[in-house]
Write a protein that holds these residues in place. Structure first.
Motif, PDB file in Angstrom:
ATOM      1  N   ILE A  37      46.048  39.535  37.483  1.00 55.01           N
ATOM      2  CA  ILE A  37      45.304  40.209  36.410  1.00 55.01           C
ATOM      3  C   ILE A  37      45.452  39.455  35.096  1.00 55.01           C
ATOM      4  O   ILE A  37      44.473  39.247  34.366  1.00 55.01           O
ATOM      5  N   MET A  38      46.666  39.022  34.795  1.00 58.44           N
ATOM      6  CA  MET A  38      46.882  38.288  33.553  1.00 58.44           C
ATOM      7  C   MET A  38      46.109  36.971  33.556  1.00 58.44           C
ATOM      8  O   MET A  38      45.512  36.578  32.548  1.00 58.44           O
ATOM      9  N   LEU A  39      46.089  36.283  34.720  1.00 54.65           N
ATOM     10  CA  LEU A  39      45.314  35.042  34.821  1.00 54.65           C
ATOM     11  C   LEU A  39      43.825  35.318  34.648  1.00 54.65           C
ATOM     12  O   LEU A  39      43.124  34.594  33.930  1.00 54.65           O
ATOM     13  N   ALA A  40      43.337  36.368  35.306  1.00 56.07           N
ATOM     14  CA  ALA A  40      41.905  36.679  35.263  1.00 56.07           C
ATOM     15  C   ALA A  40      41.462  37.018  33.843  1.00 56.07           C
ATOM     16  O   ALA A  40      40.382  36.606  33.404  1.00 56.07           O
ATOM     17  N   ILE A  41      42.276  37.780  33.114  1.00 55.28           N
ATOM     18  CA  ILE A  41      41.906  38.137  31.736  1.00 55.28           C
ATOM     19  C   ILE A  41      41.961  36.911  30.834  1.00 55.28           C
ATOM     20  O   ILE A  41      41.078  36.681  30.007  1.00 55.28           O
ATOM     21  N   THR A  42      43.021  36.111  31.016  1.00 51.35           N
ATOM     22  CA  THR A  42      43.200  34.939  30.148  1.00 51.35           C
ATOM     23  C   THR A  42      42.020  33.985  30.227  1.00 51.35           C
ATOM     24  O   THR A  42      41.556  33.458  29.223  1.00 51.35           O
ATOM     25  N   ALA A 124      44.344  42.164  46.593  1.00 46.81           N
ATOM     26  CA  ALA A 124      43.496  43.369  46.628  1.00 46.81           C
ATOM     27  C   ALA A 124      43.781  44.263  45.422  1.00 46.81           C
ATOM     28  O   ALA A 124      42.851  44.713  44.724  1.00 46.81           O
ATOM     29  N   ALA A 125      45.063  44.509  45.157  1.00 51.13           N
ATOM     30  CA  ALA A 125      45.418  45.368  44.017  1.00 51.13           C
ATOM     31  C   ALA A 125      44.993  44.733  42.705  1.00 51.13           C
ATOM     32  O   ALA A 125      44.503  45.423  41.800  1.00 51.13           O
ATOM     33  N   GLY A 126      45.160  43.405  42.606  1.00 46.17           N
ATOM     34  CA  GLY A 126      44.783  42.710  41.376  1.00 46.17           C
ATOM     35  C   GLY A 126      43.294  42.794  41.118  1.00 46.17           C
ATOM     36  O   GLY A 126      42.862  43.052  39.991  1.00 46.17           O
ATOM     37  N   ILE A 127      42.496  42.586  42.161  1.00 45.05           N
ATOM     38  CA  ILE A 127      41.034  42.635  41.998  1.00 45.05           C
ATOM     39  C   ILE A 127      40.581  44.048  41.615  1.00 45.05           C
ATOM     40  O   ILE A 127      39.743  44.243  40.731  1.00 45.05           O
ATOM     41  N   ILE A 128      41.181  45.050  42.268  1.00 49.73           N
ATOM     42  CA  ILE A 128      40.776  46.442  41.995  1.00 49.73           C
ATOM     43  C   ILE A 128      41.210  46.878  40.590  1.00 49.73           C
ATOM     44  O   ILE A 128      40.428  47.499  39.858  1.00 49.73           O
ATOM     45  N   LEU A 129      42.439  46.548  40.215  1.00 53.73           N
ATOM     46  CA  LEU A 129      42.975  47.026  38.930  1.00 53.73           C
ATOM     47  C   LEU A 129      42.557  46.160  37.749  1.00 53.73           C
ATOM     48  O   LEU A 129      42.729  46.570  36.594  1.00 53.73           O
ATOM     49  N   ASN A 130      42.014  44.982  38.039  1.00 53.72           N
ATOM     50  CA  ASN A 130      41.653  44.068  36.958  1.00 53.72           C
ATOM     51  C   ASN A 130      40.708  44.709  35.952  1.00 53.72           C
ATOM     52  O   ASN A 130      40.891  44.623  34.736  1.00 53.72           O
ATOM     53  N   LYS A 131      39.691  45.380  36.448  1.00 61.57           N
ATOM     54  CA  LYS A 131      38.701  46.004  35.571  1.00 61.57           C
ATOM     55  C   LYS A 131      39.341  47.085  34.699  1.00 61.57           C
ATOM     56  O   LYS A 131      39.034  47.187  33.500  1.00 61.57           O
ATOM     57  N   VAL A 132      40.238  47.875  35.298  1.00 61.57           N
ATOM     58  CA  VAL A 132      40.898  48.954  34.546  1.00 61.57           C
ATOM     59  C   VAL A 132      41.744  48.368  33.416  1.00 61.57           C
ATOM     60  O   VAL A 132      41.708  48.842  32.270  1.00 61.57           O
ATOM     61  N   VAL A 133      42.498  47.310  33.738  1.00 60.86           N
ATOM     62  CA  VAL A 133      43.373  46.701  32.730  1.00 60.86           C
ATOM     63  C   VAL A 133      42.542  46.078  31.613  1.00 60.86           C
ATOM     64  O   VAL A 133      42.897  46.160  30.430  1.00 60.86           O
ATOM     65  N   ILE A 134      41.398  45.467  31.964  1.00 59.96           N
ATOM     66  CA  ILE A 134      40.528  44.876  30.931  1.00 59.96           C
ATOM     67  C   ILE A 134      40.016  45.957  29.991  1.00 59.96           C
ATOM     68  O   ILE A 134      39.974  45.771  28.767  1.00 59.96           O
TER      69      ILE A 134
END
Length: 671
Positions: A37-42, A124-134
């Protein structure tokens, strides 16, 4: 033999040891998901195009590095708990005829299964939660970027490679552990007792000295620049002190308790103290880790929450008016032209100028040594504290503050924004000025610049422009071309909302730029800095402080997750080691109630010691962290104190819940 014999055997082993592996896998999934998630947001493309995106990306990149390093250390460290419980099982396999190379194949399949589940689960958890964290990040940074649902391919590969490498290293380490040990050693590894540890007074003294040194640095450091460097020195000293005192100091304390016959010869205390003395060597490192992680969570979360909560105070001081314009070395004609541009632009935009204030001052960089304010040149080494001095004339002070004063040539009024407040004389470059009065308050439009400097700040009011010219000449003689210039500042509000404010500032910038090209490039040193608006500044601060808050909470959650897992494994290990001893106690006549009281006594001592120590660390660090927050403009100690207290309470509640859950597991194993 089936080609998948070892895979099936590994699967059965993991099922039988699910109480050990399930928390490990869940934590690994959580850690890998948060790293992704941190990588995806960065590296989200939306970050590149948004206002303040570069600063936010820099902070998030730092978070990626911290999580990656922490994941490597933490997963390798927790692997030692698993191996400790499994060595006896491997020894039994070896005794029953399974060669070590076969055990190695079984361990390979176990690691492969755990690794695949952890990595795929993390993806799987990272992809699903990524949007919520963003969405949470956008909420706290007040950003409006149309992020869509996307999968960051490079982030998936990066995460998978990192965690695969971690599992490969842990597998190689585990294989080495099994290969070098004899079957008997493997069988006895989890049950062998330790000789009573000696009291290591040298290590205890080192722990006390380093811990006290860290506390002293945190409490007495006043220099804000020094605070940045000394913060890390204090952290290292406190970490060393914590490990030494938990390792050696705890044993010394337990032995002192044992010598206290009134305390020791009670049923609950007797068993718990004697047991802890023998096993404190293993417990000490785990407890120190829990303490340090808890301190990190408390400092990080309380600091970032304080910054975010105190942002309104920071904004109020940094931007006393909605718009500000600063000119350097402007002539009287230039000043009049600037005021005229401000008013003309307002007329063109159809808005009103309100609360306009203008004044001239001189900024001087000095080294303060006692009452001496020295302007040291580049070739001159001057001992003292780097400070900023702002000089304003009596007329300007009366115009802004509305207060009438009278001063002689050698008299000044002093207002200390940050620094020493007791000096009765200011000796500026050898010239003595008597402080006629220390002001308790100063017009806020004059102090906005102190918000953006990390140095101590001194405002002085002098009799007239001749005295200000004299100080300005001293500065030019000391610094030459690097000397500060006379600053003419214009601050005001405008009628209308933030959109109108931004439109006005943009129009004024164009007018100022045109004026600078046509008038101020005529061989003079005068120029006008681009106007600033409070609305744009608030957006930048939300990105900056919101990014810090997000990073603090995100990393705090990672550290909290690690803390919980360490506590869980410590309780499991303790439970298995205590089981045999408490069975003996029951056989020799201790009642169930007495045994349970003994367990409770031990758990309470061991479990809450790191939390209490972390709170002591946090209390000692409070002055230093408060000083660091001042560098970001947060000088409201009350806000920091409230946020710290709330953070400690919330963390203590979570800590208590972890105690309640892990204690049940411990009691179940022992009983």
């Amino acid at each position: 033999m089936s080609r998948f014999f070892y895979a099936k055997l590994a699967s059965e082993n993991l099922k039988k040891n699910k109480s050990l592996y399930l928390p490990y896998i869940i934590t690994a999934i959580g850690m890998s998901a948060m790293y992704y998630i941190m990588l995806a947001i960065t590296w989200d493309k939306g970050i590149e195009n948004m206002f303040g995106g570069a600063e936010l990306r820099m902070m998030l990149t730092l978070g990626c590095v911290v999580i990656a390093i922490f994941a490597c250390i933490f997963l390798f460290y927790t692997n030692s708990f698993l191996m400790k419980r499994r060595k006896k099982e491997f020894g039994l396999f070896n005794i029953l005829g399974m060669e070590k190379r076969h055990i190695g194949k079984m361990m390979f399949w176990e690691t492969l299964i755990v690794g695949v589940i952890s990595i795929l689960g993390g993806l799987a958890a990272g992809i699903i939660l990524n949007k919520v964290v963003i969405l949470i990040l956008l909420r706290i940074t007040h950003l409006e970027v149309p992020f869509g649902f996307s999968i960051y391919g490079k982030g998936l590969v990066n995460m998978a490679v990192l965690f695969a490498a971690i599992y490969v290293v842990t597998l190689l380490y585990n294989l080495h552990q099994v290969q070098k040990a004899k079957p008997v050693e493997l069988l006895q590894s989890s049950s062998q007792g330790e000789a009573e540890p000696k009291t290591r007074w040298i290590m205890t003294v080192v722990g006390v000295i380093t811990l006290v040194a860290g506390y002293v640095i945190a409490i007495v450091t006043k220099d804000p620049i020094g605070a940045i460097f000394l913060f890390f020195v204090a952290v290292i000293l406190v970490m060393i002190g914590t490990y030494c005192l938990f390792t050696a100091g705890s044993i010394a304390v337990l032995k002192m308790l044992r010598k206290n016959k009134k305390y020791y010869y009670q049923t609950a205390h007797f068993t718990s103290v004697s047991g802890m003395i023998y096993r404190m060597k293993q417990n000490a490192v785990g407890l120190a880790n829990i303490c340090i992680l808890s301190t990190a969570v408390l400092v990080m979360v309380s600091g970032t929450v304080s910054l975010y909560a105190g942002m309104n105070d920071v904004m109020k001081k940094r931007y006393p008016r909605e718009i500000s314009v600063v000119g350097k070395d402007l002539s009287e004609d230039n000043k009049n032209d600037l005021i005229q541009m401000v008013k003309e632009t307002a007329q063109e935009q159809g808005i009103q100028i309100q609360d306009l204030s203008d004044f001239e001052s001189v900024d001087v960089t000095v080294i303060k040594d006692g009452q001496n304010f020295v302007m040291g040149g580049s070739d001159e080494i001057v001992q003292g504290t780097p400070s900023a001095m702002y000089v304003i004339t009596m007329d300007e002070y009366e115009k802004i503050g509305g207060t009438s004063v009278e001063l002689e040539d050698d008299e000044i009024l002093a207002y200390v924004y940050q620094g020493d407040k007791d000096d009765q004389n200011y000796v500026i470059q050898g010239k003595n000025f008597r402080v006629k009065k220390h002001l308790e308050e100063f017009p806020e439009v004059l102090t906005s610049e102190a918000m953006v400097t990390v140095y101590d700040s001194y405002y002085i009011v002098v009799k007239d422009s001749s005295v200000m010219d004299e100080i300005s000449l001293m500065q030019k003689q000391a610094y030459g071309e690097d000397a500060g210039r006379r600053e003419y500042q214009v601050l005001f509000d405008v009628s209308g909302d933030e959109m109108i404010e931004k439109a006005y500032v943009q129009a004024l910038r164009e007018k100022v730029a045109t004026y600078g090209e046509s008038t101020l490039r005529d061989g003079t040193s005068a120029w006008i800095i681009q106007p600033e608006s409070k609305a744009e500044g608030i957006e930048q601060y939300y990105v900056f402080f919101g990014g810090f808050l997000f990073l603090g909470i995100f990393l705090g959650f990672v550290f909290l997750m690690a803390t919980v897992l360490i506590i869980y494994y410590k309780q499991i290990s303790e439970g298995y080691e205590d089981k045999g001893r408490y069975e003996i106690m029951r056989k020799v006549g201790m009642s169930h109630h007495e045994v349970k009281a003994s367990i409770r006594s031990q758990i309470l001592k061991v479990f809450f010691l790191p939390l209490v120590t972390a709170c002591i660390h946090l209390t000692a660090a409070f002055p230093l962290v408060n000083r660091l927050l001042a560098l970001f403009g947060l000088t409201n100690t009350e806000t920091f104190a409230i946020c710290t207290a709330v953070t400690v309470v919330v963390f203590a509640v979570i800590y208590g819940l972890v105690y309640w859950m892990t204690a049940r597991t411990y009691y179940r194993i022992v009983e």
